[in-house]
Design an enzyme around this catalytic site. Sequence first.
Site, PDB file in Angstrom:
ATOM      1  N   VAL A   1     -23.387   1.268  30.861  1.00  0.00           N
ATOM      2  CA  VAL A   1     -21.924   0.019  30.682  1.00  0.00           C
ATOM      3  C   VAL A   1     -20.891  -0.180  31.230  1.00  0.00           C
ATOM      4  O   VAL A   1     -19.780  -0.412  31.622  1.00  0.00           O
ATOM      5  CB  VAL A   1     -22.496  -1.181  30.310  1.00  0.00           C
TER       6      VAL A   1
ATOM      7  N   LYS B   1     -28.967   7.048  24.913  1.00  0.00           N
ATOM      8  CA  LYS B   1     -30.293   6.753  24.927  1.00  0.00           C
ATOM      9  C   LYS B   1     -31.225   8.057  24.938  1.00  0.00           C
ATOM     10  O   LYS B   1     -31.781   8.338  24.398  1.00  0.00           O
ATOM     11  CB  LYS B   1     -30.911   5.864  25.220  1.00  0.00           C
TER      12      LYS B   1
ATOM     13  N   TYR C   1     -33.284   1.553  34.605  1.00  0.00           N
ATOM     14  CA  TYR C   1     -33.025  -0.038  34.047  1.00  0.00           C
ATOM     15  C   TYR C   1     -34.225  -0.216  35.452  1.00  0.00           C
ATOM     16  O   TYR C   1     -35.067   0.173  36.300  1.00  0.00           O
ATOM     17  CB  TYR C   1     -32.066  -0.464  33.566  1.00  0.00           C
TER      18      TYR C   1
ATOM     19  N   TYR D   1     -26.875   2.631  15.851  1.00  0.00           N
ATOM     20  CA  TYR D   1     -26.838   2.542  17.988  1.00  0.00           C
ATOM     21  C   TYR D   1     -25.601   1.633  18.135  1.00  0.00           C
ATOM     22  O   TYR D   1     -25.214   2.671  18.864  1.00  0.00           O
ATOM     23  CB  TYR D   1     -27.738   0.981  17.722  1.00  0.00           C
TER      24      TYR D   1
ATOM     25  N   SER E   1     -25.070   3.459  27.151  1.00  0.00           N
ATOM     26  CA  SER E   1     -26.427   3.700  27.516  1.00  0.00           C
ATOM     27  C   SER E   1     -26.773   5.106  27.554  1.00  0.00           C
ATOM     28  O   SER E   1     -28.233   5.067  27.823  1.00  0.00           O
ATOM     29  CB  SER E   1     -27.326   2.796  28.650  1.00  0.00           C
TER      30      SER E   1
HETATM   31  O1  DON Z   1     -26.709  -2.125  23.870  1.00  0.00           O
HETATM   32  C1  DON Z   1     -25.681  -2.883  24.720  1.00  0.00           C
HETATM   33  O2  DON Z   1     -26.417  -3.344  25.757  1.00  0.00           O
HETATM   34  C2  DON Z   1     -24.559  -1.912  25.501  1.00  0.00           C
HETATM   35  N1  DON Z   1     -24.426  -0.528  24.521  1.00  0.00           N
HETATM   36  C3  DON Z   1     -25.286  -0.611  26.226  1.00  0.00           C
HETATM   37  C4  DON Z   1     -25.859  -1.019  27.588  1.00  0.00           C
HETATM   38  C5  DON Z   1     -26.341   0.027  28.593  1.00  0.00           C
HETATM   39  O3  DON Z   1     -24.889   0.822  28.988  1.00  0.00           O
HETATM   40  C6  DON Z   1     -26.910  -0.880  29.690  1.00  0.00           C
HETATM   41  N2  DON Z   1     -26.628   0.009  30.412  1.00  0.00           N
HETATM   42  N3  DON Z   1     -26.498  -0.111  31.659  1.00  0.00           N
END
Ligand code: DON
Length: 305
Positions: free
Chosen positions: A259, A64, A241, A189, A61
């Site tokens: 993540v 982003k 978040y 994405y 993320s």
């Molecule tokens: O889209 C997703 O779920 C993952 N590629 C990225 C989510 C993420 O990193 C949330 N972070 N804490």
Amino acid sequence: MNQLLKSIIENNRRYALEGKVASYIPSLAKANAEHLGICVATLDGKEFSAGDCDVKFTIQSISKVISLMVAILDNGTKNVFSKVGMEPTGDSFNSIMSLEVKNPQKPFNPMINAGAIATTALISGDSLEEKFEKIINFTRKITGNDEININEEVYLSERVTGDRNRALAYFMKSNKLIEGDVEEILDLYFRQCAIEGTCRDIARIAAMLANDGILPWSGERVISREVSRIVKTIMVTCGMYDASGEFAVHIGIPAKSGVGGGILAAVPRRMGIGVFGPALDAKGNTIAGIQVLQELSKELDLSIF
Ligand code: DON
């Protein structure tokens, strides 16, 4: 500084035992939960590091922040924020709920999955490859690292299993929030999420943001001061978040987590910080990494508040 970072890493390693590596993207489950590293990049071009700062991880993320900057460079701020909001959610990063019940139905902000998919969908280019080249080349520029690439295995692993994101994207298409080929948008994405780097790469991106859009090592401006201000503000309110409020109180630095275990933290006009620790807390943020940032923030008085 190196000594300080080293002692902070050692003081906080034990927290990793309380977290779990992400496994909903199967290939992330292979990460070593005990890794913990930090890099600090100051605005005069110096870098300090400690712990597992050379271990590569997927930025997830944190990407982003990158796609938001690229989308704004392509479309302008006004157009981007006509498709995605600026408000924190209080829901988990992959929540579907608010997309349906709120009016207008645009995603709350560009830092949650729905908002990032909508933002990525705005990046222009004649083909998926061209759009991806734009994202990866911008990432190479803002890390000063020409070797930045994606981790194919993690990318494919998420592409095969990412049905939650598929649900978000198709829902947004049905509401005309995104246009075009949904699978292609998702592919872009998933690729940006699988971009791989180290704490050093993350610290450099953060240093550029801390330096109001100028690369500290070359003096080149890559985004305007205004865009840098907007990105950092959204990081404060939405970057962690549904833990953003607590993070602002205890640490007080604009930040974005992923993540894969990374956090990008930009201390305005002082430094960029990259931390990495794959063991996560229940909200998907690196558990030991947050403790490391908290101790560093106290020690150097980094809170912007
Ligand atoms: O889209 C997703 O779920 C993952 N590629 C990225 C989510 C993420 O990193 C949330 N972070 N804490």
